[in-house]
Design a protein around this motif. Structure first.
Motif, short mmCIF file in Angstrom:
data_model
loop_
_atom_site.label_atom_id
_atom_site.label_comp_id
_atom_site.label_asym_id
_atom_site.label_seq_id
_atom_site.Cartn_x
_atom_site.Cartn_y
_atom_site.Cartn_z
N ASN A 68 0.82 16.54 5.70
CA ASN A 68 0.14 15.35 6.19
C ASN A 68 -0.93 15.77 7.19
OD1 ASN A 68 -0.60 12.80 7.20
ND2 ASN A 68 1.20 12.66 8.53
N ASP B 178 1.68 4.88 1.45
CA ASP B 178 1.41 5.61 2.69
C ASP B 178 1.98 7.02 2.61
OD1 ASP B 178 4.19 5.54 3.48
OD2 ASP B 178 3.89 3.51 4.23
N ILE B 179 1.85 7.75 3.69
CA ILE B 179 2.23 9.17 3.70
C ILE B 179 3.73 9.36 3.49
CG2 ILE B 179 2.52 9.31 6.21
CD1 ILE B 179 0.95 12.01 3.93
N LEU C 104 -5.36 8.83 1.47
CA LEU C 104 -4.56 7.61 1.59
C LEU C 104 -5.26 6.53 2.39
CD1 LEU C 104 -1.12 9.33 2.28
CD2 LEU C 104 -1.89 8.28 0.15
N ARG D 39 0.84 -1.19 0.00
CA ARG D 39 0.00 0.00 0.00
C ARG D 39 0.87 1.24 0.00
NH1 ARG D 39 -0.55 2.44 5.00
NH2 ARG D 39 -2.55 3.32 4.41
N THR E 273 4.46 4.76 -6.84
CA THR E 273 4.02 5.85 -5.98
C THR E 273 3.58 7.06 -6.80
OG1 THR E 273 5.61 5.08 -4.32
CG2 THR E 273 4.65 7.26 -4.00
N SER F 279 -5.22 9.00 6.89
CA SER F 279 -4.14 9.87 6.41
C SER F 279 -4.54 10.58 5.13
CB SER F 279 -2.87 9.06 6.17
OG SER F 279 -2.29 8.65 7.38
N HIS F 280 -4.20 11.85 5.05
CA HIS F 280 -4.49 12.66 3.88
C HIS F 280 -3.24 13.45 3.51
CE1 HIS F 280 -8.83 11.97 4.53
NE2 HIS F 280 -8.51 12.06 5.81
N MET G 141 4.47 9.43 -0.17
CA MET G 141 4.11 10.70 -0.78
C MET G 141 5.19 11.75 -0.55
SD MET G 141 1.05 10.50 -2.30
CE MET G 141 1.82 9.01 -2.95
#
Length: 300
Positions: A198, A76-77, A228, A74, A261, A232-233, A80
């Motif tokens: 984040n 994740d932050i 996400l 997956r 990614t 999490s955004h 990013m």
């Protein structure tokens, strides 16, 4: 409060409770800093730094096994943030919330990139050098200071300002999520500079993310959101329209993890417009702390 890189690591939870291969969860460090309890745990393929006993909120992570990182299943932050400098080919980066140094470690091999990181907790930064290989980031300058105080007096310009500031169980200090604070960040950006942020919101109704991103949109003309999942955004904001051509045409697209990614970002990003009918946080009026507690209890 403690500034930190925070995510709810669903893949950790999956491995802790569903994968029988991970059984040894040794505590490498535990102790108190000026700002609270700190603990480093070893999960075989990675370390995490956390500040809450019994919780899996990770301030920082260090992957001992690169193959595990690339195949964890997956985005994740951290992923990013790792590709963010390539959006506008950033050369000068400001990180608000060093934690133990996950992001600087990711950037250590980017040519000609310089990084200034602000962290309020000296003990957290020290643990970065002790356990998270922070010393390998030779392009890094660390300031032990409250991020808002730093912004209030900052005169430098940065191509990228990354905001990753939290305390306790995921709540952002209210004075770092206001119109005034984001205005300081905007004034710290170069002509084509970008803010990457984040935001954690574990509530079902988006009671944190909605007013926070509207506050950002009251300052920046161009604001973008990537959800996400798991609370999490990832936010991007700029004076100018953010285009992903540089990111997607980089020579790093030959790298499987980077391509995965970058493709995820390009496929899931959406533009957010300012809504004058919605709440905007200001220094004088912000119910963020109340909303944070509502979100925490609703997510438990």
């Amino acid at each position: 409060w403690i500034s930190k890189t925070l995510i709810i690591l669903i893949f950790i939870i999956n491995f802790l409770f569903l994968n029988k291969e991970i059984k040894d969860q040794s505590i490498l460090y535990s102790g108190d800093s000026k700002y609270g309890y700190l603990e480093i745990k070893d999960f075989k393929d990675f370390y995490i730094l956390r500040s809450n006993k019994g919780m899996l909120f990770a301030q920082s992570i260090f992957y001992k096994n690169q193959e595990y990182k690339e195949n964890k299943g997956r985005i994740d932050i951290y992923d990013m943030f790792e590709i963010s400098p390539f959006i506008n080919n950033s050369k000068k980066v400001l990180l608000l919330g060093l934690g133990a140094g996950t992001i600087p470690y990711f950037y250590k091999d980017i040519p000609d990139l310089t990084l200034k990181a602000v962290e309020i907790d000296l003990r957290v930064a020290d643990l970065g050098f002790e356990f998270f290989h922070l010393g390998e980031a030779k392009n890094l300058e660390i300031k032990i200071e409250d991020a808002r105080l730093f912004l209030n007096k900052n005169q430098e310009k940065f191509d990228l300002v990354e905001v990753d500031l939290f305390k306790g169980m995921g709540e952002t200090p209210f004075y770092l999520d206001t119109y005034e604070s984001f205005s300081h960040i905007k004034n710290s950006l170069s002509e084509n500079g970008i803010m990457a942020m984040n935001i954690y919101d574990g509530s079902d109704g988006g009671i944190i993310i909605s007013p926070t991103i509207n506050t950002i949109a009251s300052v920046f003309k161009n604001v973008y959101l990537v959800d996400l999942n798991s609370g999490s955004h990832f936010i991007l904001a700029s004076h100018n329209e953010i285009k992903l051509e540089n990111l997607l045409s980089s020579s790093k697209m030959s790298d499987f993890f980077y391509k995965k990614t970058a493709s995820f970002l390009s496929q899931n990003i959406k533009k957010i417009d300012f809504d004058e009918s919605k709440l905007v946080f200001t220094d004088d009026s912000s119910p963020l702390e109340k909303l944070n507690y509502q979100a925490i209890f609703k997510s438990l």
